[in-house]
Design an enzyme around this catalytic site. Structure first.
Site, mmCIF file in Angstrom:
data_model
loop_
_atom_site.group_PDB
_atom_site.id
_atom_site.type_symbol
_atom_site.label_atom_id
_atom_site.label_comp_id
_atom_site.label_asym_id
_atom_site.label_seq_id
_atom_site.Cartn_x
_atom_site.Cartn_y
_atom_site.Cartn_z
ATOM 1 N N ASP A 122 4.912 -0.253 -6.918
ATOM 2 C CA ASP A 122 3.665 -0.560 -7.636
ATOM 3 C C ASP A 122 2.494 0.221 -7.042
ATOM 4 O O ASP A 122 1.380 0.143 -7.549
ATOM 5 C CB ASP A 122 3.373 -2.062 -7.578
ATOM 6 C CG ASP A 122 2.187 -2.471 -8.437
ATOM 7 O OD1 ASP A 122 2.139 -2.048 -9.610
ATOM 8 O OD2 ASP A 122 1.301 -3.191 -7.938
ATOM 9 N N GLU B 263 -2.251 7.579 -4.929
ATOM 10 C CA GLU B 263 -2.547 6.937 -6.211
ATOM 11 C C GLU B 263 -4.010 7.006 -6.616
ATOM 12 O O GLU B 263 -4.337 6.896 -7.802
ATOM 13 C CB GLU B 263 -2.099 5.482 -6.189
ATOM 14 C CG GLU B 263 -2.913 4.591 -5.266
ATOM 15 C CD GLU B 263 -2.440 3.144 -5.306
ATOM 16 O OE1 GLU B 263 -3.253 2.285 -5.672
ATOM 17 O OE2 GLU B 263 -1.277 2.876 -4.974
ATOM 18 N N HIS C 265 -0.169 -0.053 -9.801
ATOM 19 C CA HIS C 265 -0.877 -1.012 -8.950
ATOM 20 C C HIS C 265 -1.365 -2.208 -9.770
ATOM 21 O O HIS C 265 -2.539 -2.582 -9.730
ATOM 22 C CB HIS C 265 -2.058 -0.326 -8.253
ATOM 23 C CG HIS C 265 -2.417 -0.971 -6.942
ATOM 24 N ND1 HIS C 265 -2.821 -0.249 -5.845
ATOM 25 C CD2 HIS C 265 -2.442 -2.267 -6.549
ATOM 26 C CE1 HIS C 265 -3.079 -1.070 -4.840
ATOM 27 N NE2 HIS C 265 -2.853 -2.298 -5.247
ATOM 28 N N ARG D 188 0.846 -1.186 0.000
ATOM 29 C CA ARG D 188 0.000 0.000 0.000
ATOM 30 C C ARG D 188 0.886 1.241 0.000
ATOM 31 O O ARG D 188 1.943 1.277 0.631
ATOM 32 C CB ARG D 188 -0.932 0.017 1.227
ATOM 33 C CG ARG D 188 -2.095 -0.979 1.132
ATOM 34 C CD ARG D 188 -3.088 -0.564 0.048
ATOM 35 N NE ARG D 188 -4.247 -1.446 -0.045
ATOM 36 C CZ ARG D 188 -4.353 -2.471 -0.875
ATOM 37 N NH1 ARG D 188 -3.328 -2.778 -1.661
ATOM 38 N NH2 ARG D 188 -5.453 -3.202 -0.922
#
Length: 343
Positions: free
Chosen positions: A258, A263, A295, A234
């Site tokens: 990622d 985000e 992600h 996260r």
């Protein structure tokens, strides 16, 4: 049973429509993300299904409860976007605890290898007929110490992969699985020791009050010089401003990310024609030793299939009045909510 799916993309609709030929639910797909402004769309439904960027705030929970929503079905493992204190005794919350630990573990190692061996740079160079090796020097994974924060299902698969590379694995977890550690030959250590010894630090823990910004200027100062940071968990596990400072000073040799703490404003959408207004994200992207993906670690055919099946099974359990196998257990008091250990 009427189900409202929020924050859906074409691939979500395709796989759930195909699976629904078995379940025969009344499904409506919304492109909009669930939040304070869009919760009105859930009126008239029995179940809502949400993804990582949706926000089930206290206001949203209260509205869903007033609409008669019985279940929030997360199409992911993470649950930090749900206000559990508001949901207590009102709405059941289920998630998908293990849609494909292999997908994320495999993606994590691919990010490390890509960043280390500069594969993305080499690919772009050769397309321009530039075959120079200058600036592409990497290191052997063999013999390197990799520190894992969190040892759930994903991390355990990742450990198997690291063992294949001949890495030394250290781990930190509030609930250590000592039997698995003995079987796989890794050691649980304190967080400080993990920071001191690791050549690569990889994050595999959930986002909670205790883990928010677990990577910050203080923890970075305890790390080896030229450490690599990897985050497929996260975004808010890392204080991005502190990460940038460490990249500038070369304390951190590279970061494979990622996820990003802000985000929800950008990931899964196309901003190629209008740019982004986030100065921190823009700065991160400029670093040649930072690899950012949107992600996508979970994004395999197998994972999407498992997400869909588990989500629909949870809804079927609600319909049949059975135990919700993947319900998130938690206890709340005046200080907030604590999630029980998840399987």
């Amino acid at each position: 049973m009427k189900i409202a799916f929020f924050d859906t993309k074409p691939y979500d609709r395709e796989i759930f429509d195909e699976l629904n030929e078995i379940y025969h639910y009344d499904i409506t797909f919304f492109e909009e993300r669930l939040n304070d402004k869009t919760v009105k769309l859930a009126e008239g439904f029995d179940v809502v299904s949400i993804f990582v960027q949706d926000q089930a705030s206290a206001y949203v929970i209260d509205q869903l409860y007033n609409y008669g929503i019985q279940l929030i079905a997360l199409r992911c493992a993470g649950y930090n976007n749900v206000d559990f204190k508001a949901a207590k005794d009102k709405i059941h919350v289920v998630h998908v605890p293990a849609y494909s630990p292999h997908a994320i573990a495999e993606f994590t190692i691919s990010m490390i290898l890509t960043l280390n061996r500069k594969i993305h740079k080499a690919y772009n160079r050769t397309r321009d007929l530039n075959f120079s090796l200058n600036g592409l020097l990497g290191f052997d994974m063999y013999g390197k110490t990799v520190g894992l924060i969190g040892t759930g299902k994903i991390a355990k698969v990742f450990i198997q992969i690291l063992n294949g590379f001949g890495c030394k694995v250290l781990a930190y977890d509030l609930y250590p699985d000592k039997a698995y550690a003995k079987e796989m030959g890794y050691d649980y250590v304190s967080l400080d020791e993990l920071f001191r010894q690791s050549d690569i630090v990889s994050l595999h823990c959930p986002l909670t009050k205790d883990t928010e910004y677990i990577i910050n200027k203080d923890s970075i100062a305890k790390m080896k010089d030229s450490v690599m940071i990897v985050n497929t968990g996260r975004g808010k596990l890392i204080n991005t401003v502190d990460l940038i400072d460490a990249l500038k000073s070369k304390k951190i040799s590279g970061a494979a990310l990622d996820v990003y703490e802000e985000e929800d404003k950008y990931f899964y959408e196309d901003f190629s024609d209008k740019g982004v207004k986030d100065d921190v994200l823009s700065r991160l992207i400029t670093f040649p030793n930072v690899l950012i993906t949107s992600h996508q670690a979970y994004f395999t055919k197998e994972a999407l299939g498992n997400i869909a099946t588990t989500t629909m099974d949870s809804i079927q359990q609600l319909t049949d009045g059975k135990e919700l196998v993947n319900e998130i257990g938690y206890v709340c008091d005046e200080n907030g909510c604590v999630i029980k250990r998840l399987s």
